[in-house]
Design an enzyme around this catalytic site. Sequence first.
Site, PDB file in Angstrom:
ATOM      1  N   ASP A  22      57.679  22.233  63.362  1.00  0.00           N
ATOM      2  CA  ASP A  22      58.201  22.928  64.542  1.00  0.00           C
ATOM      3  C   ASP A  22      59.094  24.111  64.185  1.00  0.00           C
ATOM      4  OD1 ASP A  22      56.991  20.767  65.899  1.00  0.00           O
ATOM      5  OD2 ASP A  22      58.849  19.619  65.836  1.00  0.00           O
ATOM      6  N   GLU A 182      53.309  22.286  75.032  1.00  0.00           N
ATOM      7  CA  GLU A 182      54.614  22.094  74.396  1.00  0.00           C
ATOM      8  C   GLU A 182      55.081  23.365  73.694  1.00  0.00           C
ATOM      9  OE1 GLU A 182      54.636  17.482  73.010  1.00  0.00           O
ATOM     10  OE2 GLU A 182      53.341  18.818  71.866  1.00  0.00           O
TER      11      GLU A 182
END
Length: 518
Positions: A22, A182
């Site tokens: 991420d 997301e």
Amino acid sequence: MSQLQVQQIRYANPILPGFYPDPSIVKAEDYFYLVCSSFEYFPGVPIFRSPDLIHWEQIGNVLDRMSQLDLTGQKSSDGIYAPALRYHEGTFYMITTDVRGIGNFYVTATNPAGPWSDPIRIPYGGIDPSLFFDDDGKVYVTAQQGADYDSHAIQYEIDITTGKALSEPQVVWHGDGGPWTEGPHLYKINGMYYMMSASGGTAKEHREIIGRSEHPYGPFERYPEPILTHRHLDHPIQYLGHADLVEDHHGEWWAVFLGVRLTEDGYSVLGRETFLAPVVWNEGWPHIDNNEGTVSLDMTIQRTPMSVPSQADGNAAIVAGRDDFNEELGPQWMFVRNPSEGASSITDNPGTLTLYGQEANLSDVGQITFIGRRQQHLQASYTTSMTFVPTADGEEAGMCIRRDEDAHYELGVKRSEGRNLIFARLTVRGESKIVYENETEAEQLFLRIESTETDYKLSCSLDEQDWISLGTGSARAISPEDFVHKMCFTGAVVGLYATGNGQASHTPARFDWFDYEI
């Protein structure tokens, strides 16, 4: 831009090997800064600096004190999800989610190495919040909301000094119809607003998608294809997505994103890693790699090179070699949850790392005495010298390779029924098995874990010359893909530990050094 400026640039992917998922990136003056998720590990949110996007050095951890991050009772793969890093008018902002704690919040700093502020909480959003500073002074939060096929992005304006919402949240992005929209980010590039997010879940269907609009709340015209994915390719890098864009010193664009290097058998103990690729613009749309295979392990691209300081002759984010524990622990070392006061020290016995076991052990969700660092190579060896003479039943200490409570291998010394034993234990899918046990009177012991693509080999020595094999564990069982009870978002971490197995241990376990050899 003059054609004379363009040169052939070579670099290796991933730029951050090992469990660094991420990624989020920002440029501030002469450097780029990057952060990653940290989940149950403390300190949280490692932060890196680079002069050129290729050579990275960890300069600290954003969340390094209890007032910022309380992980008490949080299970593995809970904790800190998907930070986003932004820079505005001399201040750095890191916004993220503590999924079982205080929820969405951000912290600020003028020096990215810290100290960072205590959390400023924000009221809305599920996970993966991001900040956007518009030209008119307005500041927006964009965040994921909902689950699976119902997940989408919401957006609202905040007061950046207090975190107070200045508008009601609006649904602004539904993704491409796939599950798990997301990691949404809002950008303004050449007068247009771009909404970019991941879709498909962080596995084989993972992809990055984008839309654009003349207004920050949309509606966003979605580009019909992913701008980044390998979901249809037989390729050594898979699961690409969760990207962030950055403009370099020459006006060229790049993307950082997560990916996984799968073995031939379809798993990877290293977990999700950080990759880098150039962005190519075509008719106002950014493109990275839509099943083309241009994101590779060895990258050769035509770009305008950035100046590289003379010391940037290697990737300092790949930390190999010996740690003598003579100084303060480097930023790559981390604990499982917040460490107990007095459980570890490098000053108790100068030149060694001293650990004291707590009641919890490696299979418990509690405050355990474990300090480790990410495994960054499939083939490597990890060795330490430990001095430990337990005096109470249940006391044990040693070396461990850890995925979570359900998957870990350890070797060391323990006391049982009045005897001190050299042992090795394999915990697979929550079930523990002793695979070696032998009585010992040794005070000092050398411990080693050797990793290959398929196995972890555990061994010990009394003299660092003759090694005794204690057992072998499957690498697949440590991989995130082999979870049983709960999805695993982390990769393998190798470290040192101590436990009293039900009671606090008062016997110190002293580690003289730790070697990571590749």
